[in-house]
Design an enzyme around this catalytic site. Sequence first.
Site, short mmCIF file in Angstrom:
data_model
loop_
_atom_site.label_atom_id
_atom_site.label_comp_id
_atom_site.label_asym_id
_atom_site.label_seq_id
_atom_site.Cartn_x
_atom_site.Cartn_y
_atom_site.Cartn_z
N LYS A 156 0.80 -1.23 0.00
CA LYS A 156 0.00 0.00 0.00
C LYS A 156 0.84 1.27 0.00
CE LYS A 156 -4.32 -1.80 1.52
NZ LYS A 156 -5.55 -1.62 2.26
N LYS A 180 -8.49 -11.66 -7.87
CA LYS A 180 -9.68 -11.79 -7.04
C LYS A 180 -10.59 -10.58 -7.21
CE LYS A 180 -8.65 -10.51 -2.42
NZ LYS A 180 -8.78 -10.67 -1.02
N LYS A 240 -12.90 -4.49 -4.34
CA LYS A 240 -13.61 -3.21 -4.43
C LYS A 240 -12.72 -2.11 -4.97
CE LYS A 240 -13.58 -3.25 0.67
NZ LYS A 240 -14.45 -3.33 1.83
P1 AMP Z 1 -11.73 -6.45 1.82
O1 AMP Z 1 -12.76 -6.26 0.77
O2 AMP Z 1 -10.37 -6.74 1.26
O3 AMP Z 1 -11.73 -5.38 2.89
O4 AMP Z 1 -12.09 -7.81 2.58
C1 AMP Z 1 -13.17 -7.98 3.46
C2 AMP Z 1 -13.36 -9.49 3.62
O5 AMP Z 1 -13.86 -10.08 2.41
C3 AMP Z 1 -12.08 -10.26 3.97
O6 AMP Z 1 -12.39 -11.30 4.89
C4 AMP Z 1 -11.66 -10.84 2.65
O7 AMP Z 1 -10.90 -12.02 2.77
C5 AMP Z 1 -12.99 -11.13 1.95
N1 AMP Z 1 -12.86 -11.02 0.49
C6 AMP Z 1 -12.49 -9.91 -0.20
N2 AMP Z 1 -12.48 -10.14 -1.53
C7 AMP Z 1 -12.84 -11.44 -1.70
C8 AMP Z 1 -13.02 -12.29 -2.85
N3 AMP Z 1 -12.86 -11.83 -4.09
N4 AMP Z 1 -13.39 -13.56 -2.65
C9 AMP Z 1 -13.59 -14.04 -1.40
N5 AMP Z 1 -13.46 -13.31 -0.27
C10 AMP Z 1 -13.08 -12.01 -0.42
#
Ligand code: AMP
Length: 327
Positions: free
Chosen positions: A111, A192, A195
């Site tokens: 980051k 993956k 957002k």
């Molecule tokens: P984040 O969006 O990175 O803040 O992640 C929030 C939660 O969602 C975390 O537990 C991540 O591991 C899960 N997560 C984020 N993106 C994915 C994805 N594409 N597939 C599965 N889990 C996800």
Amino acid sequence: MARVFSGIKPTGSVHLGNLLGALRNWVAMQDEADAVYCVVDLHALTVPHDPDELRAATRSLAQVLFAVGLDPDRSTVFVQGHLTEHAECAWIMECTASFGELRRMTQFKDKSDGADFVSGGLFTYPALQAADILLYDTDQVPVGEDQRQHIELARDIAVRFNGRYGETFVVPEAVIPPAGARVMDLQHPENKMSKSDDGAAGTILLLDDPAAIDRKFKRAVTDSETEVRYDPAGKPGVSNLLSILGAATGRSPAEAAVGIERYGDLKAATAEAVIEVLRPVQERYHELAADPAETDRLLAVGADKARAVASATLDRVRTNLGLLPRT
Ligand code: AMP
Ligand code: TRP
């Protein structure tokens, strides 16, 4: 009952990957554990932000959490910044972690690389995360693979603190879903779904309307063959659609493939299944969004429940550290 704790940042919009990979699991754990879930607004301050957007995103994320099925009676749902204990404990965590440990965190490297402004908070971010976890005597932390290093640090801090100052913290462990729980980007199925991806066409947002969901699945990248088969390495696009369809209908990806011959049919079936999964979530979200005062009330109840646990832990921490008791 085991104590479970997890957190989610109020940045960007919640997407299908968050729902299928994390939030659904959070909902399920409410019945098996003493579950505590936190909207980590203080973590959102580690990168430049807009105050109005942060305020709106924090409440909106809480509404999403309630809409997907977190129940304020069965679990504790609260906003990190509503408790002073997290920031206070984070300082103590910073003084327990070493500079070298923090410097090894790959998220900081990722980051900070090329960023215009790198805050000190971005560097100490994992110490605040350790405070989040350790304040609740947490046994298990359900998170994605990318967070494994941060949970390891929280464990190391707990063990070191207990060794230096006497038994104080429960040593937590990460609970990481199998790789199949990863939802990939519809346009770039080797990445993956996320957002922060600029290409919104590859990301299904939790609040996308049915027409948008249909469109995004219709345009999803597949391959130049014609066979519907689950093979993540050889056929990443088709396999991602199958795992989404499977997750949305409670089946394995291979089971979801049965009876589907054409890519067009796979896309249509997946879109329909996702629309059906999201429909009740969106309905509840819009009800909650119409009454922000009710959300704020639920969050105040959550903060009170959280504070009862966190303040007791912090008292123990202060005493064991040798801070002069306040009278
Ligand atoms: P984040 O969006 O990175 O803040 O992640 C929030 C939660 O969602 C975390 O537990 C991540 O591991 C899960 N997560 C984020 N993106 C994915 C994805 N594409 N597939 C599965 N889990 C996800
Ligand atoms: N750092 C986590 C993420 O980016 C969010 C988070 C903050 C968290 N505090 C936590 C996750 C405590 C689990 C436990 O996804």
